[in-house]
Scaffold this active site. Structure first.
Site, PDB file in Angstrom:
ATOM      1  N   GLY A 196       1.248   6.021  -0.778  1.00 36.79           N
ATOM      2  CA  GLY A 196       1.734   5.141   0.277  1.00 36.79           C
ATOM      3  C   GLY A 196       0.603   4.485   1.034  1.00 36.79           C
ATOM      4  O   GLY A 196      -0.541   4.415   0.569  1.00 36.79           O
ATOM      5  N   ASP A 197       0.921   4.008   2.243  1.00 37.02           N
ATOM      6  CA  ASP A 197      -0.079   3.322   3.054  1.00 37.02           C
ATOM      7  C   ASP A 197      -1.231   4.248   3.440  1.00 37.02           C
ATOM      8  O   ASP A 197      -2.372   3.798   3.577  1.00 37.02           O
ATOM      9  CB  ASP A 197       0.580   2.758   4.313  1.00 37.02           C
ATOM     10  CG  ASP A 197       1.533   1.617   3.998  1.00 37.02           C
ATOM     11  OD1 ASP A 197       1.301   0.921   2.991  1.00 37.02           O
ATOM     12  OD2 ASP A 197       2.516   1.436   4.741  1.00 37.02           O
ATOM     13  N   THR A 241       6.943   3.882   3.129  1.00 33.62           N
ATOM     14  CA  THR A 241       7.188   2.490   3.534  1.00 33.62           C
ATOM     15  C   THR A 241       6.460   1.499   2.629  1.00 33.62           C
ATOM     16  O   THR A 241       6.991   0.444   2.322  1.00 33.62           O
ATOM     17  CB  THR A 241       6.747   2.256   4.987  1.00 33.62           C
ATOM     18  OG1 THR A 241       5.372   2.638   5.132  1.00 33.62           O
ATOM     19  CG2 THR A 241       7.597   3.066   5.942  1.00 33.62           C
ATOM     20  N   ASP A 503      -2.339   2.017  11.407  1.00 33.17           N
ATOM     21  CA  ASP A 503      -1.855   2.096  10.023  1.00 33.17           C
ATOM     22  C   ASP A 503      -1.244   3.459   9.717  1.00 33.17           C
ATOM     23  O   ASP A 503      -1.439   4.024   8.637  1.00 33.17           O
ATOM     24  CB  ASP A 503      -2.984   1.807   9.025  1.00 33.17           C
ATOM     25  CG  ASP A 503      -3.493   0.382   9.106  1.00 33.17           C
ATOM     26  OD1 ASP A 503      -2.944  -0.394   9.910  1.00 33.17           O
ATOM     27  OD2 ASP A 503      -4.439   0.040   8.375  1.00 33.17           O
TER      28      ASP A 503
END
Length: 538
Positions: A196-197, A241, A503
């Site tokens: 993910g991020d 996400t 973030d």
């Protein structure tokens, strides 16, 4: 005949799915096309013609005709057919790409070899394609499907494209970041992160940090000019996400991302450096959020046992808490960019705003080489203070499946700026109206309590931290004089401090200074493509 000349078009009548087709290859336009041709000649392409750019052909393979049914019907005309298969990109709905293949049958061996050789020679000219990649897989990201997603959806495509890989399955936090400081990264054509991020952020910090170390740049100096890394980063989404992937490709689909990597796409992206007291805290590429989004991430960290549901729970809790925080924001407007956060012109593939900003960046660097770079000191900073429910800085749209437009729909990926969004104190109902706008097509900045600015740099100091953290604010006072002329009495009440959401990671210091570094990193992506309907209208 021998190999075709570089600019000489090739046209033949071949068979596709037992249909007689005219097939055209135009090296000058780098385009392969085919269409039904029932008559004796090749004819002209009709509305049903198929086309694929050479740049979107994955590979061309010789096709084994053993076992193929060509001894009956139309295939009887070929005594011994020869076949080659073109593996290519096919566009699906909602920006998704799919691997597709088409097999062409040739009646003559000589013609078969000519087509095979010509296509392969054209593919060899595509020098931007990676051949050897370093792959980091987070086995715990998202729903813990990273390893399975890579093995099932990505690895077969890399093998088809003759891409060799070195795989590292991360075992702890910062494993990828530490590895990038130690490994010989010069032997790779790019870095791929599967997760993910958070996984992307770890690879970003490792690659940017390694590049600065090798170049002798001190990352802790807020005014230091950072050196771009020559390696591109590929993102295989496997998180909760996947905001960065969604904002740069238009979907969080693993096969789509793998195909962007294979064809060698390249997209430059801004990176913000976040400092506190001349110490680098983190780099940010998507969202810096204080207040509402900072409280959500801080609260959710205590509830990891809930899994992904912790974000919904913490979001609801934070909304009903309705905390506002007092502080001072000073920022340097991004005068070099075209457009504004409210112009409804989103960043898309081939974005002219980002291209122009790149030219501006190169001109600034040229001036700096000759000692002419002194313009920043005369640029006017702006200062606002008051009580804020949220302070958001978006380097990109921050779009995701839940918010298809993102937090700042017109933010640009590579224009050297960040969209600074200030949500002042308002009623809980009005704040809900603002949040709902993120899920629809409405202008989410069209509220009296919302302000948005496009900035190159900004600083923030919370009210309780003024006495002890005066270094950042002090510089603002020297540069600006009176700080709160607009609201001299409205921002005198004291409030507790929030945290910054960088973030998806918590920054404990509320006092920060942020600088956007234009197009510091490159991704294996091309930006979100316009849909055919939008293209035809435009």
């Amino acid at each position: 005949p021998g190999a075709m000349g570089a600019a000489e078009p090739l046209r033949s009548v071949l068979w596709v799915k037992q249909q007689r087709c005219a097939v055209s290859l135009d090296p000058a336009r780098a385009l392969l096309r085919w269409w039904r041709s029932p008559g004796p000649g090749a004819g002209d392409p009709g509305a049903d013609a198929c086309a694929v750019p050479i740049s979107e052909i994955i590979t061309v393979e010789e096709t084994d005709i053993n076992g193929k049914q060509y001894t009956s019907g139309k295939w009887q005309k070929m005594e011994k057919p020869y076949a080659f298969t073109v593996h290519r990109v096919r566009r699906a709905r909602r920006h998704r790409w799919r691997w597709a293949q088409v097999t062409f049958w040739c009646p003559e061996e000589q013609l078969y070899h000519l087509w095979l050789q010509t296509l392969r020679e054209l593919l060899e000219t595509l020098t931007s394609r990676p051949k050897h990649l370093l792959v980091f897989i987070n086995p715990l990201g998202g729903k813990g499907q990273g390893k399975r997603i890579y093995e099932k959806k990505v690895a077969p495509l890399f093998t088809l494209a003759s891409i060799t890989t070195e795989i590292v399955v991360t075992e702890r936090a910062n494993h990828a970041k530490e590895s990038l400081y130690e490994l010989d990264i010069d032997k790779y054509d790019g870095i791929v992160c599967v997760g993910g991020d958070g996984m992307f952020s770890e690879v970003l910090h490792g690659l940017v940090g390694r590049t600065q170390r090798d170049a002798g740049v001190d990352q802790n100096q807020p005014r230091a000019t950072l050196v771009p890394s020559p390696l591109r980063i590929g993102i295989i989404p496997a998180g909760s996400t996947d905001c960065v992937c969604y904002s740069t490709v238009g979907t969080n689909d693993a096969e789509t991302s793998a195909l962007h990597i294979i064809v060698g796409d390249s997209l430059c992206m801004d990176v913000s450096a976040v400092h506190h007291n001349s110490t680098l805290l983190r780099y940010s590429v998507s969202l810096l959020g204080y207040g509402f989004y900072g409280d959500i991430i801080r609260d959710s960290e205590k509830k990891r046992w809930m899994g992904l549901a912790r974000y919904d729970f913490s979001g609801l809790k934070t909304f009903f808490s309705h905390h506002c925080y007092e502080g001072t924001v000073s920022f340097l407007p991004a005068q070099h960019t075209v457009g504004s956060p409210r112009d409804r012109k989103p960043c898309r593939a081939g974005c002219p705003v980002c291209r122009q900003s790149r030219q501006q960046l190169e001109e600034e660097q040229q001036r700096a080489r000759y000692g002419l770079d002194g313009t920043e000191e005369v640029e006017e900073w702006k200062v606002l203070c008051g009580q804020f429910l949220a302070i958001n800085a978006a380097n990109m749209s921050c779009a995701c499946p839940r918010s298809p437009q993102g937090l700042s729909p017109a933010a640009h990926l590579g224009d050297g700026s960040s969209d600074l969004i200030l949500i002042r104190k308002c009623s809980r109902f009005n704040f809900l109206r603002f949040l709902v706008r993120h899920t629809n097509q409405g202008d989410q900045f069209d509220f009296t309590f919302v302000e948005v600015y496009r900035v190159k740099k900004f600083q923030f100091v919370s009210k309780p931290a003024e006495d002890e953290d005066s270094s950042v604010l002090g510089r603002g006072k020297k540069r600006l004089g009176q700080l709160c002329s607009e609201h001299p009495t409205a921002c005198c009440c004291r409030a507790s401090s929030s945290s910054w959401n960088c973030d998806g990671e918590v920054l404990s210091s509320p006092a920060i200074e942020v600088r956007v570094h234009c197009q510091l990193v490159r991704l294996f992506a091309r930006g979100i493509e316009e849909s055919p309907k939008q293209e035809s209208r435009g």
